[in-house]
Each structure stands twice: as C-alpha cells, then as structure tokens.
Design an enzyme around this catalytic site. Structure first.
Site, PDB file in Angstrom:
ATOM      1  N   ARG A 164      -5.850   5.947  -0.629  1.00 42.78           N
ATOM      2  CA  ARG A 164      -6.485   7.015  -1.400  1.00 42.78           C
ATOM      3  C   ARG A 164      -7.956   6.683  -1.631  1.00 42.78           C
ATOM      4  O   ARG A 164      -8.400   5.600  -1.313  1.00 42.78           O
ATOM      5  CB  ARG A 164      -5.743   7.304  -2.720  1.00 42.78           C
ATOM      6  CG  ARG A 164      -5.124   6.161  -3.429  1.00 42.78           C
ATOM      7  CD  ARG A 164      -5.879   5.362  -4.469  1.00 42.78           C
ATOM      8  NE  ARG A 164      -7.032   5.935  -5.054  1.00 42.78           N
ATOM      9  CZ  ARG A 164      -8.190   5.288  -5.159  1.00 42.78           C
ATOM     10  NH1 ARG A 164      -8.324   4.032  -4.716  1.00 42.78           N
ATOM     11  NH2 ARG A 164      -9.222   5.845  -5.720  1.00 42.78           N
ATOM     12  N   ALA A 177     -11.809   9.005  -1.436  1.00 41.53           N
ATOM     13  CA  ALA A 177     -12.340   9.918  -0.419  1.00 41.53           C
ATOM     14  C   ALA A 177     -12.716   9.235   0.912  1.00 41.53           C
ATOM     15  O   ALA A 177     -12.212   9.636   1.973  1.00 41.53           O
ATOM     16  CB  ALA A 177     -13.524  10.676  -1.015  1.00 41.53           C
ATOM     17  N   ASP A 210     -15.577  13.085  -4.674  1.00 40.49           N
ATOM     18  CA  ASP A 210     -14.736  13.542  -3.564  1.00 40.49           C
ATOM     19  C   ASP A 210     -15.399  14.648  -2.760  1.00 40.49           C
ATOM     20  O   ASP A 210     -15.079  14.857  -1.590  1.00 40.49           O
ATOM     21  CB  ASP A 210     -13.376  14.009  -4.075  1.00 40.49           C
ATOM     22  CG  ASP A 210     -12.535  12.810  -4.457  1.00 40.49           C
ATOM     23  OD1 ASP A 210     -12.722  12.279  -5.561  1.00 40.49           O
ATOM     24  OD2 ASP A 210     -11.725  12.373  -3.614  1.00 40.49           O
ATOM     25  N   ASN A 251     -14.728  15.122  -8.647  1.00 37.72           N
ATOM     26  CA  ASN A 251     -14.235  13.740  -8.665  1.00 37.72           C
ATOM     27  C   ASN A 251     -12.950  13.728  -9.499  1.00 37.72           C
ATOM     28  O   ASN A 251     -12.519  14.762 -10.033  1.00 37.72           O
ATOM     29  CB  ASN A 251     -15.292  12.788  -9.234  1.00 37.72           C
ATOM     30  CG  ASN A 251     -14.898  11.320  -9.053  1.00 37.72           C
ATOM     31  OD1 ASN A 251     -14.503  10.919  -7.954  1.00 37.72           O
ATOM     32  ND2 ASN A 251     -14.972  10.524 -10.096  1.00 37.72           N
TER      33      ASN A 251
HETATM   34  O1  MRU Z   1      -6.683  10.825  -6.148  1.00 38.36           O
HETATM   35  P1  MRU Z   1      -7.529   9.697  -5.674  1.00 38.36           P
HETATM   36  O2  MRU Z   1      -7.133   8.383  -6.207  1.00 38.36           O
HETATM   37  O3  MRU Z   1      -7.693   9.714  -4.174  1.00 38.36           O
HETATM   38  O4  MRU Z   1      -8.981  10.030  -6.286  1.00 38.36           O
HETATM   39  C1  MRU Z   1     -10.049   9.187  -5.979  1.00 38.36           C
HETATM   40  C2  MRU Z   1     -11.300   9.526  -6.702  1.00 38.36           C
HETATM   41  O5  MRU Z   1     -11.391  10.507  -7.407  1.00 38.36           O
HETATM   42  C3  MRU Z   1     -12.490   8.644  -6.425  1.00 38.36           C
HETATM   43  O6  MRU Z   1     -13.314   8.573  -7.554  1.00 38.36           O
HETATM   44  C4  MRU Z   1     -13.284   9.244  -5.262  1.00 38.36           C
HETATM   45  O7  MRU Z   1     -12.467   9.482  -4.170  1.00 38.36           O
HETATM   46  C5  MRU Z   1     -14.405   8.414  -4.883  1.00 38.36           C
HETATM   47  S1  MRU Z   1     -13.888   6.993  -4.033  1.00 38.36           S
HETATM   48  C6  MRU Z   1     -15.173   6.107  -3.441  1.00 38.36           C
END
Ligand code: MRU
Length: 360
Positions: A44, A46, A231, A241
């Site tokens: 997980r 982005a 994201d 995000n």
């Molecule tokens: O649902 P997730 O854990 O994939 O969400 C991740 C986030 O919201 C992070 O802050 C985002 O992807 C940035 S990662 C460098």
C-alpha cells in the site's frame, strides 16, 4: 525498507497487514494474487502500489508470452490491476506507461523484457525522487525541532525510502529531528503499525498519538511542522491523502503550524483542475466495526469509511516534489512542472481512468 523486490519470476512484498507483529514476505506469482495484495493493503501507499502494478505487468507478460494473443491477455490483466484501488494516481500512471510499452513490443518475450526494464527504471526513479524530496523538505526546517506525520508515507509506501518520511530521515541525518510524532491513523493504523515500525528501525525517536490528539499537540507548540504524503494532487494543489489529513491541516492552520505535502510528480494529476473530481475510495465497514478480531462498535451501527480526504490548497503551506518546493498560487508552478511530462501523456491514456483533457 524491503517493500518490494523482483525475484526473477515473482514479486516479493513484505506483508504490511502483519506488521509490526510479524515480518512475513509474500511471493506474488500471478496477477490475481498481486491484485488481491494491493486491494487488501498487503502492499500500500501511492508510489508502492504503482511499482507493484508495474511488476504485475511483467508477471502477466511472462505468463502469456507464448500466446499469439499475448497483447490482449496482458492488456486485460492491466485492467484487473487498474481496478484494485481508485485514488492513488501513481497506479494509473505506472500502468499506462507499461501499456504503451506492451503495445510497442513485437512479441511476448520481448514485451516481458521491456516491461521488466521499465519497472526497474520506475523503482530507481522512485528512490531518486525520495532522496531529492528528503533534501528539499529538510531544507525547510530552520533548527532542531519535532515533526508530526499522518498515515505511512515512508519506505513501506514507496520503493524503500519514502516521501514525507524521507524528510524525517534526512532531518534526523542532519541532527535536526528532535521527535517524530505519528498519528495512529484509524481505522487501519498505518501510523502506529507502520510509521512507528520504520522510524524505530532507523533509530528515530517516535511518539504515537491517537488522531484525535493531534489538535492538542499542535496547539501545545510542541511541533514545528506537519509533513504528510499524498495519493493524488490536482492542478490547483488540492490534495487527496489518507483520511484524517484534512482535519490535521485545519488544526495546523488554527495553531499556526506549517503544513507540508511531500509527493513525487507521479502523484500529480494534470487532468484534474481541482480536488472535487478526485475519486475517493470507500472501504469495507468491517475496518471500522472491528479492531483485529474484536468488535468495537455496537451491532447494527452504520459505517462511513472513506479511505481518503481532500485537503483544499489554501491549507497547504507548500508541496515538496523532487524538482521544487511549490507554494501558492500552486496552479502555475504545477502546470509548468507537469507540462510535457511523461505522466501527462501517460495519463491521457490511462487504464481504468476517465479519458479527460489535460488542464490548461
Ligand atoms: O490506504 P493507504 O495505506 O494506501 O494510504 C496511504 C496514504 O494515504 C499515504 O499517505 C500516501 O499514499 C502517500 S505514500 C508515500
């Protein structure tokens, strides 16, 4: 952080659902298991899901290389990967890039080779971008201080170093980081499970807090800045995000604490004029109703469980990408940075995404 690694025949990922209790690796050998790993957050963040999907196209090409219709079969696997999670634009940029390579490949064997080399390049680009963002972000800190972050925007969310956490790693290296504060990040606890795990591994002092304690922490004056990842960033700087980022930005503004977003250019969506049309993933009610195997809500309760929120640009002090620190008014600088960029071209043809024109 050993987030993902190509083994020659499979993609090995660290299973983030099991952290911090157990360090377990999964070998994804087919597109179905990789898509499930992305959907269920075994991998997980982005940039990491973009990279995982890029390697997923290699798995697909290796599987279908002997078939005369390998292009159609891999294209259909690309659609499967594109359907896993809707918000992080990195996923669509990576798949779009891979699809162009697939279309230009003369045969299945060559497609597999070219897709692998492209996925490897994306991983290298990700690490280089992380290093650059870490340095630019740490330059924003005047003196030794404490920083608050939300969710996990570290090595686990990228190819191994991070976005917001790259800034914390660099600040620590420069002797500027007093304390890292990590919001626990309900409901899946990416902050307490993953960010705290990563930072402790690196020897960085970390304090975990319930999300609801962030405003008190900020108003106490203990924190000099907030850094989070993203994201998807629209042309005007509105930023999607992890859920809870928007209230954090509001609390930071009320306390007079600068609020920074850190994200590579592969997180910018040049087709969205603002954040209103960013697709926000709604996740399963069980994530809120239960914590592990224990029920934490009364039976029969309804659930609102958006995985992300959109922070309006006026609450963001600056966006740090690998090329620059972007400040308001964001639109012109974002347009210049993304104009002619590969990602703009890739996105106009992205699988699983609406076909829309680029913003002017
Ligand atoms: O649902 P997730 O854990 O994939 O969400 C991740 C986030 O919201 C992070 O802050 C985002 O992807 C940035 S990662 C460098």
């Amino acid at each position: 952080v050993p987030t993902l690694r190509w083994t020659g025949e499979s993609l090995r990922i660290i299973d983030q659902r099991k952290l911090p209790g157990r360090t377990v690796y999964i070998d994804c050998r087919d597109v179905g298991s990789l898509a499930e790993a992305i959907r269920t957050l075994a991998v997980r963040g982005a940039p990491a899901i973009g990279l995982a999907a890029a390697y997923g196209t290699v798995i697909s090409a290796l599987h279908h290389r002997g078939s005369s219709s390998f292009r159609d079969l891999v294209a259909s696997d690309i659609e499967v990967l594109a359907s896993t999670r809707p918000t992080a634009v990195n996923l669509f940029i990576a798949l779009s890039r891979q699809r162009s390579i697939l279309e230009a490949s003369p045969d299945g064997g060559e497609a597999a080779r070219r897709l692998l080399s492209s996925a490897d390049s994306m991983l290298e680009e990700d690490l280089a971008a992380s290093r650059a963002m870490g340095a630019l972000g740490a330059d924003l800190l005047g003196s030794r201080c404490s920083i608050l972050t939300h969710c996990n925007a570290g090595g686990l969310a990228t190819g191994g170093l991070g976005t917001a956490l790259a800034v914390l790693y660099e600040a620590h290296r420069r002797g500027l980081l007093e304390m890292a504060y990590a919001d626990e990040t309900r409901p899946l606890l990416q902050g307490s499970r993953l960010t705290a795990w990563e930072l402790r591994r690196a020897g960085i002092p970390v304090t975990v807090l319930p999300d609801s304690a962030a405003a008190s922490l900020l108003s106490s004056g203990a924190v000099a800045a907030v850094f989070t990842g993203a994201d998807r960033i629209a042309c005007n700087g509105d930023t999607a995000n992890k859920i809870g980022t928007y209230p954090l930005a509001l609390a930071a503004r009320a306390a007079g604490v600068p609020f920074y977003i850190v994200a590579p250019l592969t997180t910018f969506d040049p087709r969205r004029p603002d954040g209103s049309s960013i697709p926000v993933e709604q996740r399963d009610a069980g994530e809120v109703l239960r914590c592990g195997s224990s029920a934490v809500a009364a039976r029969g309760s309804g659930v609102f469980n958006p995985a992300f929120d959109v922070t309006p640009n006026h609450l963001i002090s600056a966006i740090v990408c690998e090329k620059a620190v972007i400040r308001a008014p964001f639109h012109e600088e974002i347009r210049l940075l993304t104009a002619g960029m590969a990602c703009a071209t890739f996105l106009s043809n992205a699988p699983g995404e609406q076909r829309e024109g680029l913003c002017e």
